[in-house]
Write a protein that holds these residues in place. Structure first.
Motif, PDB file in Angstrom:
ATOM      1  N   PHE A 314       0.251 -12.625  25.394  1.00 58.97           N
ATOM      2  CA  PHE A 314      -0.275 -11.980  24.189  1.00 58.97           C
ATOM      3  C   PHE A 314      -1.803 -12.007  24.182  1.00 58.97           C
ATOM      4  CE2 PHE A 314      -1.618 -12.800  19.695  1.00 58.97           C
ATOM      5  CZ  PHE A 314      -1.340 -11.552  19.165  1.00 58.97           C
ATOM      6  N   LEU A 315      -2.382 -13.177  24.461  1.00 59.61           N
ATOM      7  CA  LEU A 315      -3.832 -13.324  24.378  1.00 59.61           C
ATOM      8  C   LEU A 315      -4.561 -12.674  25.550  1.00 59.61           C
ATOM      9  CD1 LEU A 315      -4.172 -16.969  23.001  1.00 59.61           C
ATOM     10  CD2 LEU A 315      -4.389 -14.803  21.764  1.00 59.61           C
ATOM     11  N   GLU A 316      -3.822 -12.265  26.576  1.00 61.27           N
ATOM     12  CA  GLU A 316      -4.460 -11.533  27.673  1.00 61.27           C
ATOM     13  C   GLU A 316      -4.953 -10.159  27.230  1.00 61.27           C
ATOM     14  OE1 GLU A 316      -1.559 -11.488  30.768  1.00 61.27           O
ATOM     15  OE2 GLU A 316      -2.170 -13.426  31.593  1.00 61.27           O
ATOM     16  N   VAL A 317      -4.420  -9.652  26.114  1.00 61.00           N
ATOM     17  CA  VAL A 317      -4.818  -8.313  25.651  1.00 61.00           C
ATOM     18  C   VAL A 317      -5.379  -8.343  24.225  1.00 61.00           C
ATOM     19  CG1 VAL A 317      -3.245  -7.093  27.183  1.00 61.00           C
ATOM     20  CG2 VAL A 317      -2.437  -7.816  24.934  1.00 61.00           C
ATOM     21  N   ILE A 318      -5.673  -9.532  23.712  1.00 60.59           N
ATOM     22  CA  ILE A 318      -6.239  -9.680  22.368  1.00 60.59           C
ATOM     23  C   ILE A 318      -7.626 -10.298  22.493  1.00 60.59           C
ATOM     24  CG2 ILE A 318      -5.953 -10.678  20.076  1.00 60.59           C
ATOM     25  CD1 ILE A 318      -3.796  -8.638  20.839  1.00 60.59           C
ATOM     26  N   LEU A 319      -8.615  -9.679  21.879  1.00 60.17           N
ATOM     27  CA  LEU A 319      -9.971 -10.212  21.921  1.00 60.17           C
ATOM     28  C   LEU A 319     -10.151 -11.256  20.821  1.00 60.17           C
ATOM     29  CD1 LEU A 319     -10.145  -7.354  23.367  1.00 60.17           C
ATOM     30  CD2 LEU A 319     -12.577  -7.431  22.790  1.00 60.17           C
ATOM     31  N   TYR A 333     -22.633  -3.216  22.677  1.00 56.40           N
ATOM     32  CA  TYR A 333     -22.769  -3.444  24.119  1.00 56.40           C
ATOM     33  C   TYR A 333     -21.843  -2.514  24.903  1.00 56.40           C
ATOM     34  CZ  TYR A 333     -22.125  -5.846  28.612  1.00 56.40           C
ATOM     35  OH  TYR A 333     -22.015  -6.145  29.951  1.00 56.40           O
ATOM     36  N   VAL A 334     -20.602  -2.376  24.449  1.00 60.14           N
ATOM     37  CA  VAL A 334     -19.656  -1.489  25.137  1.00 60.14           C
ATOM     38  C   VAL A 334     -20.131  -0.042  25.043  1.00 60.14           C
ATOM     39  CG1 VAL A 334     -17.284  -0.624  25.180  1.00 60.14           C
ATOM     40  CG2 VAL A 334     -17.717  -3.053  24.774  1.00 60.14           C
ATOM     41  N   PHE A 335     -20.599   0.355  23.866  1.00 64.60           N
ATOM     42  CA  PHE A 335     -21.091   1.731  23.692  1.00 64.60           C
ATOM     43  C   PHE A 335     -22.236   2.028  24.662  1.00 64.60           C
ATOM     44  CE2 PHE A 335     -24.045   4.760  21.765  1.00 64.60           C
ATOM     45  CZ  PHE A 335     -23.199   5.841  21.522  1.00 64.60           C
ATOM     46  N   ASN A 336     -23.114   1.053  24.848  1.00 65.63           N
ATOM     47  CA  ASN A 336     -24.264   1.248  25.732  1.00 65.63           C
ATOM     48  C   ASN A 336     -23.912   1.088  27.208  1.00 65.63           C
ATOM     49  OD1 ASN A 336     -26.115   1.712  23.615  1.00 65.63           O
ATOM     50  ND2 ASN A 336     -26.328  -0.489  23.268  1.00 65.63           N
ATOM     51  N   ASN A 337     -22.690   0.628  27.483  1.00 63.76           N
ATOM     52  CA  ASN A 337     -22.242   0.454  28.870  1.00 63.76           C
ATOM     53  C   ASN A 337     -20.874   1.105  29.061  1.00 63.76           C
ATOM     54  OD1 ASN A 337     -24.258  -1.692  30.208  1.00 63.76           O
ATOM     55  ND2 ASN A 337     -23.885  -2.298  28.082  1.00 63.76           N
ATOM     56  N   LYS A 338     -20.723   2.285  28.474  1.00 64.02           N
ATOM     57  CA  LYS A 338     -19.409   2.944  28.486  1.00 64.02           C
ATOM     58  C   LYS A 338     -18.948   3.310  29.895  1.00 64.02           C
ATOM     59  CE  LYS A 338     -20.837   6.174  25.656  1.00 64.02           C
ATOM     60  NZ  LYS A 338     -22.306   6.044  25.555  1.00 64.02           N
ATOM     61  N   ASP A 339     -19.873   3.538  30.820  1.00 63.66           N
ATOM     62  CA  ASP A 339     -19.475   3.867  32.193  1.00 63.66           C
ATOM     63  C   ASP A 339     -18.755   2.688  32.845  1.00 63.66           C
ATOM     64  OD1 ASP A 339     -20.571   6.352  31.913  1.00 63.66           O
ATOM     65  OD2 ASP A 339     -22.461   5.862  32.913  1.00 63.66           O
ATOM     66  N   ILE A 340     -19.233   1.486  32.564  1.00 68.41           N
ATOM     67  CA  ILE A 340     -18.565   0.289  33.095  1.00 68.41           C
ATOM     68  C   ILE A 340     -17.170   0.176  32.498  1.00 68.41           C
ATOM     69  CG2 ILE A 340     -18.636  -2.233  33.194  1.00 68.41           C
ATOM     70  CD1 ILE A 340     -21.675  -2.052  33.122  1.00 68.41           C
ATOM     71  N   MET A 341     -17.071   0.433  31.203  1.00 67.65           N
ATOM     72  CA  MET A 341     -15.787   0.363  30.518  1.00 67.65           C
ATOM     73  C   MET A 341     -14.792   1.356  31.123  1.00 67.65           C
ATOM     74  SD  MET A 341     -13.939  -0.877  28.077  1.00 67.65           S
ATOM     75  CE  MET A 341     -12.412  -0.401  27.286  1.00 67.65           C
ATOM     76  N   ARG A 375     -12.528  -8.344  29.890  1.00 65.59           N
ATOM     77  CA  ARG A 375     -13.428  -8.574  31.023  1.00 65.59           C
ATOM     78  C   ARG A 375     -14.878  -8.344  30.617  1.00 65.59           C
ATOM     79  NH1 ARG A 375     -12.653  -5.593  36.919  1.00 65.59           N
ATOM     80  NH2 ARG A 375     -14.522  -6.412  37.932  1.00 65.59           N
ATOM     81  N   MET A 376     -15.118  -7.287  29.845  1.00 70.79           N
ATOM     82  CA  MET A 376     -16.484  -6.997  29.407  1.00 70.79           C
ATOM     83  C   MET A 376     -16.991  -8.049  28.427  1.00 70.79           C
ATOM     84  SD  MET A 376     -16.842  -2.856  29.076  1.00 70.79           S
ATOM     85  CE  MET A 376     -18.642  -2.988  29.017  1.00 70.79           C
ATOM     86  N   LEU A 377     -16.095  -8.615  27.620  1.00 70.70           N
ATOM     87  CA  LEU A 377     -16.511  -9.658  26.683  1.00 70.70           C
ATOM     88  C   LEU A 377     -16.994 -10.894  27.436  1.00 70.70           C
ATOM     89  CD1 LEU A 377     -16.836 -10.647  23.796  1.00 70.70           C
ATOM     90  CD2 LEU A 377     -14.415 -11.316  23.807  1.00 70.70           C
ATOM     91  N   GLU A 378     -16.315 -11.247  28.522  1.00 68.79           N
ATOM     92  CA  GLU A 378     -16.767 -12.369  29.342  1.00 68.79           C
ATOM     93  C   GLU A 378     -18.155 -12.091  29.920  1.00 68.79           C
ATOM     94  OE1 GLU A 378     -13.861 -13.123  32.321  1.00 68.79           O
ATOM     95  OE2 GLU A 378     -12.302 -13.767  30.906  1.00 68.79           O
ATOM     96  N   GLU A 382     -21.857 -13.979  29.201  1.00 74.54           N
ATOM     97  CA  GLU A 382     -22.705 -14.510  30.271  1.00 74.54           C
ATOM     98  C   GLU A 382     -24.139 -14.015  30.122  1.00 74.54           C
ATOM     99  OE1 GLU A 382     -20.880 -13.410  33.911  1.00 74.54           O
ATOM    100  OE2 GLU A 382     -19.227 -14.855  33.744  1.00 74.54           O
ATOM    101  N   LEU A 383     -24.288 -12.781  29.651  1.00 72.11           N
ATOM    102  CA  LEU A 383     -25.625 -12.210  29.470  1.00 72.11           C
ATOM    103  C   LEU A 383     -26.355 -12.811  28.280  1.00 72.11           C
ATOM    104  CD1 LEU A 383     -24.847  -8.422  30.081  1.00 72.11           C
ATOM    105  CD2 LEU A 383     -26.128  -9.943  31.602  1.00 72.11           C
ATOM    106  N   THR A 384     -25.604 -13.329  27.313  1.00 75.95           N
ATOM    107  CA  THR A 384     -26.225 -13.798  26.070  1.00 75.95           C
ATOM    108  C   THR A 384     -26.282 -15.312  25.970  1.00 75.95           C
ATOM    109  OG1 THR A 384     -24.077 -13.630  24.934  1.00 75.95           O
ATOM    110  CG2 THR A 384     -25.568 -11.737  24.804  1.00 75.95           C
TER     111      THR A 384
END
Length: 385
Positions: A314-319, A333-341, A375-378, A382-384
């Motif tokens: 369950f938690l593998e797909v819940i932020l 952050y996701v909006f500004n990196n939508k290509d990565i998403m 994955r992007m949240l991790e 790391e960036l922050t």
């Protein structure tokens, strides 16, 4: 714009300095203390502040003018371990000491030390044995309760007013909290609740109850996360938290993996990938330590092996976000990196979602998007750091 914890602290400290005044939870110091009794006294006063929040002693700022002079040449400057050692060597009531953290910020080309005194319900903090500074003979007295009212600390040779002392004791026992806040506090201690599968009451305060009931309005339609389970069937109930019969909170519960695991339903979030809100990625999330997440943890049956497996899936797909601020900034952050998403969604980053024969197309895409967002949240964190 993404801000890390140091940037958020810097913004707050800059605002306090610009105010050119002190108040209940912040104090300016031109330099670190030369007198250890004064240091201890200031920390205790801040730990017993009545603002019910973290407090700051800000070193390197003139207290009258707010002028930043820095501590880079301060001969009395201490590091965090030295400050902690100062507290560890003192005899506090019950052995409970204020928790502190020292941060260094760079403002106007100067180093500013910010001593954060963590908020706690373990007030009042006080000594059971007096402490005297050997050089000045200034003494923090045993069994004296110090606090801070406005911008003024309790005098070191006096105890706080009775009304202020009463508040600090009320805080220790949660008597200063609203019923909703008390419920939040009590949900963190699962061992204090008694009941069976559908009814619970708090042992210490039985006026707080939890009940699970059927709801005919809830259809047994699986959300996308149900398809990560071995058994994708679901059923729903409602959990209601009451105080003397008054409903404080109500939330849906989902039974997953053939009822082997159940949890409160996570909230919906939506990330726009364009400026017109037409290309949107939906996701499910919890906020750490809000009431929904506390109930999610409360309902988890730790002694059930199958529940552990289902919860992990369950938690593998819940932020899970630290707070609402992080959630909003992560969406930016996701909006500004939508290509990565988009690239992550198209990659095979989790094998079990590749079998799309069980979930429908929408569910499969949402599973992929959720794993990509995890994955992007991790990476964002790391960036922050």
């Amino acid at each position: 714009m993404v801000k890390n914890s140091n940037e958020l602290l810097m913004f707050e400290i800059e605002q306090l300095i610009m105010s050119k005044r002190e108040d209940e939870y912040w104090d300016f110091k031109q330099s670190h203390h030369s007198n250890t009794a004064n240091l201890l006294h200031d920390i205790i006063c801040m730990a017993n502040n009545k603002a019910d929040r973290d407090a700051y002693i800000i070193f390197g700022v003139m207290d009258q003018t707010g002028e930043i002079i820095g501590v880079e040449r301060d001969e009395q400057r201490r590091n965090q371990q030295e400050l902690i050692n100062q507290l560890k060597s003192k005899k506090f009531a019950g052995g409970v000491r204020p928790r502190v953290e020292l941060r260094t910020l760079f403002i106007d080309k100067h180093e500013i030390d910010v001593l954060i005194i963590m908020n706690s319900m373990e007030t009042p903090y006080y000594l059971t044995e007096s402490y005297e500074d050997k050089k000045t003979k200034r003494c923090v007295r045993a069994n004296h309760i110090y606090t801070r009212v406005g911008d003024t600390n309790t005098d070191i040779d006096k105890s706080a007013d009775i009304n202020d002392i009463e508040y600090l004791w009320k805080k220790r026992f949660g008597l200063h909290l609203s019923p909703y806040e008390k419920l939040m506090h009590k949900l963190r201690s699962k061992e204090t609740w008694i009941g069976d599968e559908d009814q619970f009451y708090n042992r210490e305060n039985p006026e707080f109850t939890l009940s699970l009931t059927d709801d005919s309005d809830l259809r047994n339609t699986p959300e996308f996360y149900a398809y990560t389970m071995t058994d994708s069937s679901v059923s729903y109930k409602v959990i209601t938290a009451n105080y003397y019969g008054t409903t404080l909170y109500s939330k849906g519960i989902v039974y997953l993996d053939g009822a082997r695991y159940f949890t409160t339903t996570p909230d919906w979030g939506f990330i726009d990938l364009d400026d017109y809100h037409q290309d949107t990625i939906p996701y499910k999330y919890f906020i750490n330590n809000d009431i929904n997440y506390l109930l999610h943890n409360f309902l988890f049956q730790e002694d059930q092996h199958e529940a552990h497996i289902a919860r992990r899936r369950f938690l593998e797909v819940i932020l899970i976000f630290h707070d609402e601020i992080e959630r909003v900034q992560f969406e930016d952050y996701v909006f500004n990196n939508k290509d990565i998403m988009i690239n992550y969604i198209g990659s095979d980053i989790n094998e079990y979602v590749l079998d799309e024969s069980r979930p429908g197309e929408v569910a499969a895409e949402r599973i992929k998007a959720s794993i990509a967002l995890k994955r992007m949240l991790e990476e964002y964190r790391e960036l922050t750091i």
